[in-house]
Design a protein around this motif. Structure first.
Motif, PDB file in Angstrom:
ATOM      1  N   THR A   1       0.855  -1.185   0.000  1.00 58.09           N
ATOM      2  CA  THR A   1       0.000   0.000   0.000  1.00 58.09           C
ATOM      3  C   THR A   1       0.896   1.242   0.000  1.00 58.09           C
ATOM      4  O   THR A   1       2.097   1.147   0.282  1.00 58.09           O
ATOM      5  CB  THR A   1      -0.886   0.056   1.261  1.00 58.09           C
ATOM      6  OG1 THR A   1      -0.004   0.140   2.392  1.00 58.09           O
ATOM      7  CG2 THR A   1      -1.773  -1.170   1.371  1.00 58.09           C
ATOM      8  N   HIS A   2       0.285   2.390  -0.258  1.00 55.77           N
ATOM      9  CA  HIS A   2       1.044   3.640  -0.241  1.00 55.77           C
ATOM     10  C   HIS A   2       1.664   3.873   1.140  1.00 55.77           C
ATOM     11  O   HIS A   2       2.799   4.340   1.263  1.00 55.77           O
ATOM     12  CB  HIS A   2       0.125   4.811  -0.624  1.00 55.77           C
ATOM     13  CG  HIS A   2       0.860   6.079  -0.862  1.00 55.77           C
ATOM     14  ND1 HIS A   2       1.159   6.536  -2.118  1.00 55.77           N
ATOM     15  CD2 HIS A   2       1.384   6.986  -0.007  1.00 55.77           C
ATOM     16  CE1 HIS A   2       1.845   7.670  -2.020  1.00 55.77           C
ATOM     17  NE2 HIS A   2       1.986   7.969  -0.743  1.00 55.77           N
ATOM     18  N   ALA A   3       0.899   3.509   2.190  1.00 57.02           N
ATOM     19  CA  ALA A   3       1.408   3.704   3.563  1.00 57.02           C
ATOM     20  C   ALA A   3       2.611   2.806   3.829  1.00 57.02           C
ATOM     21  O   ALA A   3       3.521   3.178   4.576  1.00 57.02           O
ATOM     22  CB  ALA A   3       0.294   3.423   4.575  1.00 57.02           C
ATOM     23  N   GLU A   4       2.626   1.633   3.216  1.00 59.40           N
ATOM     24  CA  GLU A   4       3.749   0.701   3.425  1.00 59.40           C
ATOM     25  C   GLU A   4       4.982   1.081   2.603  1.00 59.40           C
ATOM     26  O   GLU A   4       6.111   0.818   3.001  1.00 59.40           O
ATOM     27  CB  GLU A   4       3.328  -0.721   3.037  1.00 59.40           C
ATOM     28  CG  GLU A   4       2.326  -1.348   3.991  1.00 59.40           C
ATOM     29  CD  GLU A   4       1.655  -2.583   3.406  1.00 59.40           C
ATOM     30  OE1 GLU A   4       1.024  -3.311   4.184  1.00 59.40           O
ATOM     31  OE2 GLU A   4       1.719  -2.806   2.181  1.00 59.40           O
ATOM     32  N   LEU A   5       4.743   1.656   1.428  1.00 58.78           N
ATOM     33  CA  LEU A   5       5.864   1.985   0.536  1.00 58.78           C
ATOM     34  C   LEU A   5       5.525   3.218  -0.293  1.00 58.78           C
ATOM     35  O   LEU A   5       4.608   3.190  -1.117  1.00 58.78           O
ATOM     36  CB  LEU A   5       6.145   0.791  -0.400  1.00 58.78           C
ATOM     37  CG  LEU A   5       7.250   1.008  -1.430  1.00 58.78           C
ATOM     38  CD1 LEU A   5       8.606   1.201  -0.763  1.00 58.78           C
ATOM     39  CD2 LEU A   5       7.307  -0.159  -2.413  1.00 58.78           C
ATOM     40  N   ASP A   6       6.291   4.277  -0.078  1.00 57.70           N
ATOM     41  CA  ASP A   6       6.150   5.486  -0.893  1.00 57.70           C
ATOM     42  C   ASP A   6       7.059   5.305  -2.114  1.00 57.70           C
ATOM     43  O   ASP A   6       8.291   5.307  -1.985  1.00 57.70           O
ATOM     44  CB  ASP A   6       6.577   6.704  -0.054  1.00 57.70           C
ATOM     45  CG  ASP A   6       6.595   7.982  -0.872  1.00 57.70           C
ATOM     46  OD1 ASP A   6       6.301   7.937  -2.079  1.00 57.70           O
ATOM     47  OD2 ASP A   6       6.922   9.038  -0.288  1.00 57.70           O
ATOM     48  N   LEU A   7       6.460   5.148  -3.267  1.00 58.50           N
ATOM     49  CA  LEU A   7       7.243   4.812  -4.467  1.00 58.50           C
ATOM     50  C   LEU A   7       8.113   5.961  -4.959  1.00 58.50           C
ATOM     51  O   LEU A   7       8.982   5.767  -5.801  1.00 58.50           O
ATOM     52  CB  LEU A   7       6.301   4.338  -5.589  1.00 58.50           C
ATOM     53  CG  LEU A   7       5.617   2.999  -5.327  1.00 58.50           C
ATOM     54  CD1 LEU A   7       4.518   2.752  -6.361  1.00 58.50           C
ATOM     55  CD2 LEU A   7       6.618   1.852  -5.351  1.00 58.50           C
ATOM     56  N   THR A   8       7.889   7.174  -4.419  1.00 57.78           N
ATOM     57  CA  THR A   8       8.785   8.278  -4.790  1.00 57.78           C
ATOM     58  C   THR A   8      10.027   8.309  -3.884  1.00 57.78           C
ATOM     59  O   THR A   8      10.919   9.108  -4.095  1.00 57.78           O
ATOM     60  CB  THR A   8       8.071   9.655  -4.714  1.00 57.78           C
ATOM     61  OG1 THR A   8       7.726   9.921  -3.353  1.00 57.78           O
ATOM     62  CG2 THR A   8       6.821   9.691  -5.574  1.00 57.78           C
ATOM     63  N   ASP A   9      10.053   7.429  -2.875  1.00 60.78           N
ATOM     64  CA  ASP A   9      11.169   7.375  -1.933  1.00 60.78           C
ATOM     65  C   ASP A   9      12.184   6.342  -2.447  1.00 60.78           C
ATOM     66  O   ASP A   9      11.970   5.137  -2.356  1.00 60.78           O
ATOM     67  CB  ASP A   9      10.614   6.988  -0.547  1.00 60.78           C
ATOM     68  CG  ASP A   9      11.693   6.883   0.515  1.00 60.78           C
ATOM     69  OD1 ASP A   9      12.885   6.719   0.171  1.00 60.78           O
ATOM     70  OD2 ASP A   9      11.333   6.940   1.709  1.00 60.78           O
TER      71      ASP A   9
END
Ligand code: GFB
Length: 309
Positions: A37-45
């Motif tokens: 999920t976005h909360a688990e993994l920020d794809l811009t990071d």
């Protein structure tokens, strides 16, 4: 063929496209799906994406995650559309290569083609002319992703495929009127106009632009078909091969919803690209055709829409 136990990472699995891919892969018996999920993994990071791919080492990666939106959102949030999409695709594609991921599918968009491309638009019209100004930042980001994937193929022998979906709609679409695409917006507007008994329903622009619409489960089916075939060639358009005017689309949506209001065109809103019909002959040669007629797809999407009780 994809091994049924292959580790398949679907990025953006909560979005309209990613969730359709997950449905299609589950239906095909693929049990080993990896998601975040976005909360688990920020794809811009960058660091977080690198750590995740190094740890998971998927066999296949679908890049369905993206910052997306309709004509107004693209035009207004130009910096975020360019920055976030560049970061997501650069982090994922680069680290997929370093983590040894051999097969990847990058989902781009039909807006990567020149605004005045000959219709229907063939894959080789990429980079042959200026882009549509309302979505130029998004298109530039997606073109960069295509070229990044292509460069890893040429330099390192990877099998990273880019697909160009036409305008999509279906379950888990965005129905926010300020940021959505035209089809979900018209469904919601027609639904609310009917409920209120409005005499008029506002449609942006002139109603004359032509667009092609593909039901998102058809898109997911096409993507899995290409992955299963082991396709590793140049870009592939994914569409249904037919388009309608925005006026015709509004009339069809109103008919499905049962809304009898009169259409009022709002000329203060942009039309965007005059026409965007994909040439799907490359996809047809690869053995795939769309199966959901537009009217049937609209009825299915409307029945699943969150505002529809
Ligand atoms: O779907 P849409 O927002 O994006 O708009 P694009 C398509 C057409 O529908 C435009 C008209 O001519 C809009 O003016 N339209 C009419 C409306 N009424 C409405 C409404 O209520 N809401 C919206 N949103 N449009 C996008 C790109 O372009 O297509 C993206 O900006 C992406 O980058 C996406 O490529 C697939 O088809 O013009």
């Amino acid at each position: 063929m994809i091994d049924k136990t292959a580790r398949i990472f679907v990025s953006g699995h909560r979005g309209m496209v990613g969730s359709a891919l997950v449905r299609r892969l589950h239906a095909g018996g693929y049990a080993n799906l990896l998601t975040r999920t976005h909360a688990e993994l920020d794809l811009t990071d960058q660091r977080a994406v690198h750590a995740c791919l190094d740890q998971e080492k998927p066999d296949y990666l679908f890049i369905a995650a993206a910052k997306v939106g309709g004509i107004q959102a693209n035009n207004q949030y130009r910096a975020e559309f360019l920055y976030q999409n560049l970061m997501i695709e650069a982090n994922l594609i680069h680290r997929a290569h370093l983590a040894g991921v051999q097969r990847l599918m990058f989902l781009a968009s039909s807006c990567i083609y020149p605004r005045d491309a000959a219709q229907p638009i063939t894959e080789d019209s990429l980079l042959t002319g200026p882009l549509e100004p309302t979505n130029e930042p998004y298109a530039i980001a997606k073109i960069a992703g295509i070229k990044l994937a292509e460069s890893y193929n040429r330099q390192y022998g990877r099998q990273y495929v880019s697909v160009m979906p036409t305008n999509l709609y279906g379950p888990n679409d965005n129905y926010d009127l300020a940021s959505s695409h035209v089809l979900p917006a018209l469904m919601r507007k027609a639904h609310e106009a009917k409920q209120r008994g409005d005499a008029e329903m506002v449609v942006w622009g002139s109603g004359t632009p032509r667009r092609e619409f593909l039901y998102v489960d058809d898109l997911a089916d096409a993507c899995v078909h290409l992955m299963q075939q082991g396709y590793d060639g140049p870009l592939v358009n994914i569409g249904c091969g037919q388009d309608v005017t925005i006026r015709e689309l509004a009339e069809m949506v109103m008919d499905v919803v049962g809304c009898n209001a009169k259409i009022a065109f709002d000329a203060s809103q942009p039309d965007g690209t005059p026409r965007k019909l994909l040439d799907v002959s490359r996809l047809a040669k690869l053995g795939w055709r769309a199966s959901t007629p537009l009217r049937e797809g609209i009825a299915r999407a409307y029945a699943a829409a969150p505002f529809h009780s």
